[in-house]
Write a protein that holds these residues in place. Structure first.
Motif, PDB file in Angstrom:
ATOM      1  N   ILE A 179       0.868  -1.194   0.000  1.00 42.57           N
ATOM      2  CA  ILE A 179       0.000   0.000   0.000  1.00 42.57           C
ATOM      3  C   ILE A 179       0.904   1.243   0.000  1.00 42.57           C
ATOM      4  N   GLN A 180       0.830   1.999  -1.088  1.00 40.02           N
ATOM      5  CA  GLN A 180       1.740   3.140  -1.290  1.00 40.02           C
ATOM      6  C   GLN A 180       0.954   4.455  -1.213  1.00 40.02           C
ATOM      7  N   ASN A 181       1.659   5.486  -0.710  1.00 35.52           N
ATOM      8  CA  ASN A 181       1.089   6.837  -0.666  1.00 35.52           C
ATOM      9  C   ASN A 181       1.472   7.542  -1.961  1.00 35.52           C
ATOM     10  N   SER A 182       0.464   7.810  -2.784  1.00 33.89           N
ATOM     11  CA  SER A 182       0.727   8.434  -4.098  1.00 33.89           C
ATOM     12  C   SER A 182       0.674   9.961  -4.059  1.00 33.89           C
TER      13      SER A 182
ATOM     14  N   GLY B 237      -3.414  10.204  -2.152  1.00 33.05           N
ATOM     15  CA  GLY B 237      -4.039   9.160  -1.298  1.00 33.05           C
ATOM     16  C   GLY B 237      -3.236   7.863  -1.366  1.00 33.05           C
ATOM     17  N   TYR B 238      -3.786   6.864  -0.774  1.00 31.27           N
ATOM     18  CA  TYR B 238      -3.110   5.564  -0.721  1.00 31.27           C
ATOM     19  C   TYR B 238      -3.674   4.650  -1.807  1.00 31.27           C
TER      20      TYR B 238
ATOM     21  N   LEU C   7      -3.056   0.627  -3.856  1.00 33.83           N
ATOM     22  CA  LEU C   7      -2.522  -0.752  -3.723  1.00 33.83           C
ATOM     23  C   LEU C   7      -1.894  -1.168  -5.030  1.00 33.83           C
TER      24      LEU C   7
ATOM     25  N   LEU D 134      -7.392   0.503   5.675  1.00 33.23           N
ATOM     26  CA  LEU D 134      -6.232   0.998   6.401  1.00 33.23           C
ATOM     27  C   LEU D 134      -6.684   2.154   7.291  1.00 33.23           C
TER      28      LEU D 134
ATOM     29  N   ASP E  71      -5.721   5.230  10.133  1.00 35.27           N
ATOM     30  CA  ASP E  71      -4.639   6.087  10.632  1.00 35.27           C
ATOM     31  C   ASP E  71      -4.650   6.064  12.149  1.00 35.27           C
TER      32      ASP E  71
ATOM     33  N   TRP F 125      -7.864   4.218   3.543  1.00 37.44           N
ATOM     34  CA  TRP F 125      -7.825   3.418   2.286  1.00 37.44           C
ATOM     35  C   TRP F 125      -8.702   2.183   2.526  1.00 37.44           C
TER      36      TRP F 125
ATOM     37  N   LYS G 136       0.013   3.285  11.256  1.00 38.40           N
ATOM     38  CA  LYS G 136      -1.233   2.875  10.621  1.00 38.40           C
ATOM     39  C   LYS G 136      -1.521   1.408  10.955  1.00 38.40           C
TER      40      LYS G 136
END
Length: 485
Positions: free
Chosen positions: A54-57, A60-61, A63, A79, A81, A88, A126
């Protein structure tokens, strides 16, 4: 006995050992199944990989494709916080909230969320929450897949069967060990029954029993030696006394015969001399019977086997009684079945003649007022198919006293004593007088038994009824014998 307590103690110890072993093996099996079918460790590793995908672009996040591949087989994921907000989500149900309190997280983190089995993974600040399909995982302290839970019934039966087989295996092993301990004892008991000496090893849980059997064997050997010594002394005494009596008895009988033939003797004197002579003959016959019964009793009398016609032999015996001046008050009748006439059997003619003469002589001696002796000869077959020559002798005299029949039945072939008399203990004068005289019938019985035959005294309303059965296993007819030649 201490040995029985020892055996019981060993068996209780064996049962406890088997129980403990089964429990230990079951525990090990349960632990193995738990490790093999438990999904928690495997699921945690997979979820940690998903969390890393799961990446932060920036907007937003998202997959990655690898993460979507890893999510195959799961129902949903989201996901959270640090504040419990959903930042997400992936295929979450519409009724799921966008924010979760700390209490909500604590409630579903190890168990279920809305009946979905939940797996959680902390990634930095997270928290990744992944839900599996409903009814796919059973969670109770540890997590197991539903396929495993569905198989648990059959596995339980398998475990029960395995336990039963394991218990049988242990029982067989220890039973085999116990059998090997008892086998020498069983062999020793069989040898004792055959009157053989034994010496068993006195060790193990059956050591005390082996010791007792060894002591019994030694005691029996000592008793056997005492009996053999007593029997040897008895036989030697009979032979010696018979030899010592025979010479003076011959002189008494000889002088009695000479005086009977003297012309200067009156009738009363001749009568008295006749009594002396007759009683001398009786003593002679008693000595012969005593010697013969002693030899037959200890298998010292050889059988001179030869073929003969039993019907012809019986006619010769009956004829000899008439030729020797049978008194007119006695009659002897003989009747042989037609099929008996040609039969040939094997036996000692001299001994069998002695036996039949004793039987006829008993009827004459014990019936002073006269009697009729009826002799019949026939054949029969018993239940096993064995053929017998049956000679039956009946008379219409006073019969055989019950105490004589009982004494004959109680006479022991191995000891020559009445049943109940203690070995080596002499008879009292009262016992000696009260004991019936059975020597003549006993000799007949011994002769018949030595030929493999049977001797029977049958119940009769009047007189005596005796049957002598001789085996026909070796019988031949005269015609068959001629054909063989």
């Amino acid at each position: 006995m201490k040995s029985l307590f020892k055996i019981m103690r060993n068996y209780v110890g064996t049962a406890v050992f088997i129980t403990c072993m089964v429990l230990v093996l079951n525990f090990m099996l349960l632990a193995g199944l738990t490790l093999h079918y438990g999904t928690q460790s495997e699921a945690k590793g997979k979820i940690s990989q998903i969390a890393r995908e799961i990446q932060n672009s920036g907007d937003g996040y998202v997959l990655t494709d690898q993460g979507e591949t890893l999510l195959n087989g799961y129902a949903w994921a989201f996901l959270l916080d640090a504040g419990g907000n959903v930042i997400w989500s992936y295929d979450t149900p519409e009724d799921f909230p966008e924010r979760y309190t700390a209490a909500d997280v604590a409630a579903f983190s190890k168990w279920y969320l809305d009946d979905y089995p939940v797996q959680c993974w902390k990634q930095g600040e997270k928290l990744l929450v992944v839900g599996e399909e409903k009814d796919s995982v059973w969670k109770h302290q540890m997590e197991f897949g539903m396929p495993f839970m569905k198989k648990i019934g059959s596995m339980f039966r398998t475990i029960l069967l395995a336990n039963g087989g394991l218990i049988l295996l242990f029982c067989f092993f220890f039973g085999l060990h116990f059998y090997r301990s008892l086998r020498p004892l069983a062999a020793g008991i069989e040898d004792l029954a055959k009157e053989e000496s034994i010496h068993l090893q006195e060790k193990g849980m059956t050591g005390e029993l082996a010791e007792k059997l060894n002591q019994t064997s030694e005691r029996l050997e000592r008793q056997k030696a005492v009996i053999e010594a007593r029997d040897t002394a008895r036989t030697n005494w009979i032979a010696g006394v018979s030899h010592d009596i025979r010479t003076p008895l011959s002189m008494i009988m000889g002088y009695a015969e000479q005086l009977l033939s003297a012309e200067n003797m009156d009738a009363e004197q001749k009568k008295q001399l006749g009594i002396i002579r007759d009683q001398g003959v009786k003593i002679k016959h008693l000595i012969e019977d005593l010697n013969l019964t002693s030899k037959l009793q200890y298998q010292m009398q050889p059988l001179r086997q030869e073929e003969f016609h039993p019907a012809k032999l019986m006619r010769q015996i009956v004829t000899s009684y008439y030729n020797n001046g049978l008194a007119g008050c006695y009659e002897i009748h003989f009747d042989a079945a037609g099929k008996v006439e040609p039969i040939l059997i094997t036996g000692d003619v001299s001994l069998l003649t002695r036996a039949f003469e004793n039987l006829i002589g008993n009827s004459i001696r014990h019936n002073e007022n006269g009697c009729t002796v009826d002799i019949t000869m026939n054949t029969c077959t018993d239940g096993s198919g064995m053929g017998w020559l049956v000679t039956e002798m009946k008379d219409d005299g006073c019969g055989i006293p019950e105490n004589v029949i009982q004494g004959l039945e109680e006479e022991q072939m191995g000891s020559g004593q009445q049943s109940g008399q203690i070995a080596g203990q002499p008879q009292t004068e009262k016992e000696s007088v009260s004991r019936p005289h059975i020597m003549g019938l006993f000799v007949v019985k011994q002769i018949v038994l030595s030929h493999g035959g049977k001797f029977e005294i049958r119940a009769a309303k009047k007189g005596a009824d005796i049957r002598v059965l001789l085996p026909l296993a070796a019988e031949k007819t005269a015609e068959k014998r001629t054909e063989q030649r």
